[in-house]
Enzyme design. Structure first.
Site, PDB file in Angstrom:
ATOM      1  NE  ARG A  24      77.627  69.769 123.212  1.00  0.00           N
ATOM      2  CZ  ARG A  24      78.678  70.359 124.097  1.00  0.00           C
ATOM      3  NH1 ARG A  24      79.814  70.797 124.183  1.00  0.00           N
ATOM      4  NH2 ARG A  24      77.964  69.660 125.507  1.00  0.00           N
ATOM      5  CG  HIS A  54      77.223  70.223 146.420  1.00  0.00           C
ATOM      6  ND1 HIS A  54      77.407  71.611 146.024  1.00  0.00           N
ATOM      7  CD2 HIS A  54      77.802  70.125 147.488  1.00  0.00           C
ATOM      8  CE1 HIS A  54      78.045  72.141 146.880  1.00  0.00           C
ATOM      9  NE2 HIS A  54      78.161  71.224 148.069  1.00  0.00           N
ATOM     10  NE  ARG A 129      43.753  73.654 127.492  1.00  0.00           N
ATOM     11  CZ  ARG A 129      42.373  73.724 127.154  1.00  0.00           C
ATOM     12  NH1 ARG A 129      41.610  73.373 128.496  1.00  0.00           N
ATOM     13  NH2 ARG A 129      41.602  74.263 126.275  1.00  0.00           N
ATOM     14  CB  CYS A 149      70.298  70.713 129.137  1.00  0.00           C
ATOM     15  SG  CYS A 149      72.135  70.712 128.494  1.00  0.00           S
ATOM     16  NE  ARG A 169      69.428  71.687 124.362  1.00  0.00           N
ATOM     17  CZ  ARG A 169      70.390  71.113 124.292  1.00  0.00           C
ATOM     18  NH1 ARG A 169      70.938  69.786 123.657  1.00  0.00           N
ATOM     19  NH2 ARG A 169      71.684  71.538 124.900  1.00  0.00           N
ATOM     20  CG  ASP A 172      75.576  64.025 132.276  1.00  0.00           C
ATOM     21  OD1 ASP A 172      75.441  62.803 132.592  1.00  0.00           O
ATOM     22  OD2 ASP A 172      76.536  64.843 132.345  1.00  0.00           O
ATOM     23  CG  ASN A 180      68.759  68.971 135.342  1.00  0.00           C
ATOM     24  OD1 ASN A 180      69.332  68.251 134.670  1.00  0.00           O
ATOM     25  ND2 ASN A 180      69.364  70.117 135.480  1.00  0.00           N
TER      26      ASN A 180
END
EC number: 2.1.1.45
Length: 266
Positions: A24, A54, A129, A149, A169, A172, A180
């Site tokens: 994109r 960071h 679950r 993301c 999904r 990077d 993350n």
């Protein structure tokens, strides 16, 4: 005992075997689909050491999500600018992560606090679950500055230990994923503390796992470095998950290699 390096191993795999793809942003990537990383949170806090991450931005962003906020003003007041590229002139980002986590709209006009609901299940039905939080609200994606993301995560309890699996999904790998991993590891510690559990694993599952073409040299530099032991997380006690502050999160013995700068693909 060798230091586990699942993240660095994935970087190597994508460099070696990734497919060249357009994207994109028009930058170009090397990409693999459907990869997984696992971290034993009882063995250390998975803050990547082959480059400095960071931590201040990680912590404040998570607290911002937990506030249910979607305007960068609160982040700015704490010196964090990581969302600025996508914000409107008034700082708004639309109904992104925090809004969906804390205030998912229902057809009847009510709102669901998914974090509180997940905590309630962890306390009352830990074998469920259905202990799931989703940021992927299809009906509201057009109003989001950036579709999620890291879209969906599930909690799992076994032998008094809380594990979390995230589905991301779009990953990077150089800039985003270390951030993350640390963020969801911290969230797992917080949820475990609030539910009276120990920590188990953090499992990261990636869809489109990519290295941008203008990050390749930075990745090669990072992979030339020797990994160091993971640090230890000390989390202060709070009565509610929504009461945590930046000062409640202390990371001991974080000794990373220097940070590596790279452009963000917007």
């Amino acid at each position: 005992m060798p230091i586990p390096t699942p993240y660095e191993d994935l970087l190597r795999l994508v460099l070696d075997r990734g497919t060249a793809k357009s994207d994109r942003t028009g930058t170009g990537t090397r990409s693999l689909f459907g990869q997984q990383l696992r971290y034993d949170l009882s063995a250390g806090f998975p803050l990547i050491t082959t480059k400095k991450v960071h931590l201040k931005s990680v912590v404040y962003e998570l607290l911002w999500f937990l506030r249910g906020d979607s305007n960068v003003d609160w982040l700015h007041r704490h010196g964090v600018t990581i969302w600025d590229e996508w914000a409107s002139d008034t700082g708004d980002l639309g109904p992104i992560y925090g809004v969906q986590w804390r205030s998912w709209p229902t057809p009847s006009g009510e709102h669901i606090d998914q974090i509180s609901a997940a905590l309630d299940l962890l306390r009352t039905d830990p074998d469920s679950r259905r202990i799931i939080v989703s940021a992927w609200n299809v009906g509201e994606i057009p109003r989001m500055a950036l579709p999620p993301c890291h879209a969906f995560f599930q909690f799992y309890v076994a032998d008094g230990r809380l594990s979390c699996q995230l589905y991301q999904r779009s990953a990077d790998l150089f800039l985003g994923v270390p951030f993350n991993i640390a963020s969801y590891a911290l969230l797992t510690h917080m949820m475990a503390a609030q539910a009276g559990l120990s920590v188990g694993e953090f499992v990261w599952t990636g869809g489109d796992c990519h290295i941008y073409d203008n990050h390749v040299e930075q990745v090669r530099l990072q992979l030339s470095r020797e990994p160091r032991p993971y640090p230890e997380l000390i989390l202060a006690h709070r009565d509610s998950i929504f009461d945590y502050t930046y000062d409640d999160v202390v990371v001991h013995n974080y000794d990373p290699h220097p940070a590596i700068k790279a452009p963000v693909a917007v």
